[in-house]
Write a protein that holds these residues in place. Structure first.
Motif, PDB file in Angstrom:
ATOM      1  N   GLU A  77       0.862  -3.145   6.442  1.00  0.00           N
ATOM      2  CA  GLU A  77      -0.077  -3.316   5.341  1.00  0.00           C
ATOM      3  C   GLU A  77      -1.508  -3.357   5.848  1.00  0.00           C
ATOM      4  OE1 GLU A  77       0.651  -6.876   3.102  1.00  0.00           O
ATOM      5  OE2 GLU A  77       1.974  -5.707   1.823  1.00  0.00           O
TER       6      GLU A  77
ATOM      7  N   ASN B 209      -3.183  -3.202  -7.126  1.00  0.00           N
ATOM      8  CA  ASN B 209      -2.326  -2.042  -7.306  1.00  0.00           C
ATOM      9  C   ASN B 209      -1.647  -2.154  -8.651  1.00  0.00           C
ATOM     10  OD1 ASN B 209      -0.436  -0.052  -7.235  1.00  0.00           O
ATOM     11  ND2 ASN B 209      -0.011  -0.315  -5.057  1.00  0.00           N
TER      12      ASN B 209
ATOM     13  N   GLN C 173      -4.706  -0.051   4.918  1.00  0.00           N
ATOM     14  CA  GLN C 173      -5.550  -0.425   3.793  1.00  0.00           C
ATOM     15  C   GLN C 173      -6.251   0.815   3.235  1.00  0.00           C
ATOM     16  OE1 GLN C 173      -6.258  -3.430   2.269  1.00  0.00           O
ATOM     17  NE2 GLN C 173      -4.495  -4.171   3.410  1.00  0.00           N
ATOM     18  N   PRO C 174      -6.182   1.024   1.929  1.00  0.00           N
ATOM     19  CA  PRO C 174      -6.868   2.186   1.375  1.00  0.00           C
ATOM     20  C   PRO C 174      -8.384   1.991   1.414  1.00  0.00           C
ATOM     21  CG  PRO C 174      -5.878   0.879  -0.358  1.00  0.00           C
ATOM     22  CD  PRO C 174      -5.481   0.251   0.928  1.00  0.00           C
TER      23      PRO C 174
ATOM     24  N   THR D 145       0.851  -1.194   0.000  1.00  0.00           N
ATOM     25  CA  THR D 145       0.000   0.000   0.000  1.00  0.00           C
ATOM     26  C   THR D 145       0.881   1.236   0.000  1.00  0.00           C
ATOM     27  OG1 THR D 145      -0.045  -0.041   2.399  1.00  0.00           O
ATOM     28  CG2 THR D 145      -1.830  -1.156   1.283  1.00  0.00           C
TER      29      THR D 145
END
Lengths: 230, 393, 212
Positions: B331, B359, B335-336, B288
């Motif tokens: 990670e 990604n 998280q987006p 990320t």
């Protein structure tokens, strides 16, 4: 529910039986321990005495016999075994040569090394007022690096005549014992560090200094008391 | 590329970027650094690179052959591990110890975890950490660069017999009319003797006999090439150098006598090499974008803290290994938010399950034609049966 | 008679191979990792544990008929602690250097789960002789486990075996082997080796089964 409890109570052992068994076990075990203690007592005491003597003889090669003393916090000293050891007292050993003359004083000191406290024993000679030998009591330094303080010849050469004179008032060392960077020793009270084992070398210097600062001002004025071997 | 027919499930993204291609580019970008390293230290460095890389390839071959690890030999990843490992070790490191390091790097750092893509720690650093603990004296024995006659004779410690002590390099240095201090790295000199090296010497070591590692300037250039070609994410090195520089700068501002200047911190030791090539290892760093910043900042901070406050002169290796271990956690917490779910709407009902966001900057594992092991995500709930009252007999 | 001796032998071998405390049951890891820096330390630790194991299993077994189940754990612990204390004195009497090297791990034999486990699972249900034979097997298995770690760590870490130099003065010691991580590495390698042996054995068995 109630019936269950009654059933349980009926199944369980009476308290008297438990106490009897525990008593029996304790008696047997007590006998075994006392027996083992009695059997090994002399050998253990011998071993401990030999270990201490060996450590002292290593730092004071002239010594043939030792006596254990404590330096009292108020000043002065007394032999161990005469009553209680007072709080704050520092233990040290007086070593005598074959003729019963004082060969030197051995004391322990400790300082934080690389991994853990480095505990050393050093020998002090009253005639030259200097440290004449060191030995390691316990350490956990990295093998191959920190434990060079046991083997490195150049490093051990620092302790053939390391100056530990007291100042004029006899209250502290005239010059602090100090470990300096490898190759830059200029004064007799400095210790030339092992290159690559600087931290352990510093710990040795600090251990000697801390211990000597506390102990020597108390011992040196009362040296006469030690000279007579009792 | 193989011409065999591949059958796999969606998404059918045809990417020209394969693991093999990325790795090949990384190897190419490492070659100039290795060449300059050899120019600095002569045939000892060349032998060291060859032996360590050879050991890595041989170990990889054994594990690939016996089928205990995924991937294949020609994905170049073992070459990278070998080259990086050689660059982090002193040029005069005994060759047999180098072989041990190479073996441990692949066997312990990679094969035990299941091969390429599954390793938790950077394999080269695992190998280096092992030999650092096993042979602390040899790994601290550097020799100066640009010594006369470096292409005609080996540094004596290189050719030590296996399992035997390497000969002392101090006497060899004396015969070259160099003092023993020339064998200490700039960091060790600063830490133990309080001597600071100049900027120019640190960057290239061209001006004198300095015991520096591979040239930081060259590494930066190669790193820029990799980042520009998108074979490496620029965020991680930027975060590492930024956070290390910032920490060093703050400390320098507090007490300029005790702490060295930030420039010295950044360009001495292995920080640049670690930031550009080691920390960016794809398998061991977060995917990320936010996570990359956190990860890099952690490495930079840890490096400076270890260098200043521990007994070791260099801290990059342990900093990266610690951050490697932390990267799954990083990670997880970075998280987006998926498109369409604002932070407000997401309150109270956090997304669960997905760990790898799509990604586009990164290739997925399937493209590496690697065998993905079955993963079982156990539900994090107490078992239903436990809640039921126990039946009475 | 013959039957009982064979059974006794099997009982003994059980602890050495099939239920080896170190490599199969992975018990008693604390002393296994901590004191195996040299073969001498490992051997003396193994023998001390074995002696405590045999003696306490014998006594537990003798007392099994008079021990109420409510207080059995207390009884076992008291018995084990007694023999540990006795062994502790004995080691001090034999060599102080060895005593210092083993450190707190002699006293910690008390909480070694191999011993309590044997007392609870075997000695409490069997007459003294079989209990002691079983305990001796376990003790021997534990000693072998410790020794196999100690030998590797001493050879690589110091270049010596039982204090005898093997490679001469110019040996390069692997410092990591005498540090705590070395214990984990060597134990892991041994476990890997035994797992590989086991796997090979099963594959062979499967092959012979197919052929038949």
């Amino acid at each position: 529910m109630n019936a269950d409890l009654h059933q349980l109570a009926a199944q369980s052992t009476p308290t008297a039986a438990m106490i009897k068994t525990l008593g029996l076990v304790s008696a047997i075990c007590g006998l075994i321990i006392v027996g083992a203690y009695q059997l090994t007592f002399d050998a253990v005491a011998d071993n401990k005495r030999i270990a201490t003597e060996r450590a002292v003889f290593k730092v004071l090669p002239a010594a043939k016999s030792i006596a254990e003393f404590v330096a009292l916090p108020a000043g002065g000293m007394e032999k161990i075994g005469t009553g209680e050891t007072p709080a704050g007292a520092v233990k040290f050993f007086a070593a005598y040569d074959g003729d019963g003359k004082l060969a030197g004083i051995a004391a322990e000191g400790g300082a934080k090394g690389y991994a853990d406290t480095v505990r050393i024993m050093f020998g002090y000679q009253p005639e030259c007022q200097c440290v004449v030998g060191i030995g390691v009591v316990s350490m956990r330094e990295t093998p191959g690096i920190g434990d060079k303080i046991l083997t490195d010849k150049d490093f051990l050469a620092n302790f053939t005549e390391l100056d530990a004179k007291l100042n004029a008032e006899l209250k502290a060392l005239a010059n602090e014992v100090k470990t300096v960077k490898h190759g830059s020793k200029t004064n007799p009270w400095q210790i030339d560090a092992i290159s690559g084992a600087t931290i352990t070398s510093r710990a040795v210097g600090k251990a000697i200094n801390d211990s000597a600062q506390v102990l020597l001002p108390k011992i040196v004025p009362a040296l006469e008391q030690l000279k007579a071997k009792s | 590329m193989s011409a065999s027919i591949e059958i796999r499930s969606a998404p059918h993204v045809a990417s020209p970027r394969t693991v093999e291609k990325i790795m090949r580019h990384v190897v190419w970008s490492l070659l100039p650094i290795c060449a300059f390293f050899v120019a600095q230290y002569g045939i000892s460095a060349l032998a060291s690179i060859a032996v360590i890389t050879g050991a890595c390839l041989l170990t990889e071959r054994v594990f690939v052959r016996t089928g205990t690890q995924a991937g294949s030999l020609n994905d170049y990843s073992a070459v990278i591990t070998g080259l990086l490992l050689a660059l982090t070790l002193p040029p005069g490191f005994p060759l047999w110890m180098g072989a041990v390091a190479g073996f441990v790097a692949i066997a312990l750092g990679k094969a035990l975890f299941g091969g390429i893509g599954f390793n938790v720690f950077n394999p080269a650093l695992v190998g280096r950490a092992f030999v650092q603990a096993a042979f602390p004296t040899a790994i601290a024995t550097y020799t100066p660069s640009f010594v006369a006659g470096r292409f005609s004779e080996f540094i004596p410690s290189s050719l030590a017999w296996p399992f035997m002590l390497p000969p002392d390099t101090a006497t060899w240095l004396q015969s070259k009319h160099l003092d023993a201090l020339a064998g200490a790295t700039p960091l060790a000199k600063w830490k133990f003797d309080g001597v600071m090296a100049g900027a120019g010497e640190l960057l290239t070591s061209l001006s004198g006999n300095m015991a520096v590692g591979p040239s930081p300037l060259l590494i930066l250039l190669c790193g820029i090439y990799l980042a520009a070609r998108r074979y490496m994410d620029w965020r991680i090195p930027a975060a590492i150098l930024g956070s290390a520089g910032l920490t060093a700068w703050i400390l320098f501002g507090l007490d300029p006598v005790r702490y060295p200047n930030p420039f010295f911190m950044l360009f001495s030791g292995g920080l640049i090499l670690g930031a550009v090539y080691m920390a960016t290892d794809m398998a061991t760093s977060p995917v990320t974008p936010k996570g990359m910043w956190v990860y890099g900042a952690l490495i930079g901070l840890l490096t400076v803290v270890i260098r200043y406050y521990s007994g070791l002169p260099e801290g990059v290796m342990y900093a990266i290994l610690i951050a490697n271990a932390a990267s799954p956690l990083i990670e997880r917490i970075t998280q987006p938010t998926p498109f369409g779910k604002s932070a407000m709407a997401g309150m109270g009902r956090r997304r669960k399950g997905a760990t790898y966001p799509l990604n586009p900057g990164y290739i997925s594992r399937e493209d590496a034609s690697a065998v993905t092991p079955k993963k079982r995500f156990l539900p994090n709930k107490p078992h239903k049966a436990a809640d039921k009252p126990v039946k009475k007999p | 008679m013959n039957v009982t001796t064979t059974r006794g032998w099997d009982e003994f071998m059980e602890g050495i191979w099939k239920q080896n405390p170190t490599f199969v049951m992975i018990l008693g890891m604390c002393p296994t990792l901590a004191v195996t820096v040299s073969a001498v330390n490992a051997l003396s630790m193994g023998i001390s544990t074995a002696l405590v194991l045999i003696a306490s299993c014998g006594l537990v077994s003798m007392m099994r008929n008079v021990t109420p189940k409510e207080v059995r754990i207390a009884v076992y612990i008291v018995i084990i602690a007694t023999f540990v204390t006795a062994v502790d004195y004995a080691i001090q009497a034999i060599s102080l250097a060895l005593y210092d090297a083993l450190g707190a791990f002699i006293q910690l034999i008390v909480v070694n789960c191999i011993i309590l486990g044997r007392a609870e699972a075997h000695a409490a249900k069997n007459p003294p002789i079989p209990a002691m034979v079983n305990a001796a097997g376990m003790g021997a298995g534990f000693t072998i486990g410790l020794l196999s770690l100690g030998v590797v760590r001493e050879i690589l870490g110091a270049g010596t075996l039982f204090g005898v130099s093997l490679f001469g003065a110019s040996f390069q010691p692997w410092v990591i082997m005498v540090l705590p991580p070395g214990g984990f590495f060597v134990l892991g390698s041994w476990l890997l080796f035994f797992a590989w042996l086991e796997r090979r054995k099963q594959r062979k068995l499967a092959e012979t089964a197919e052929n038949v």
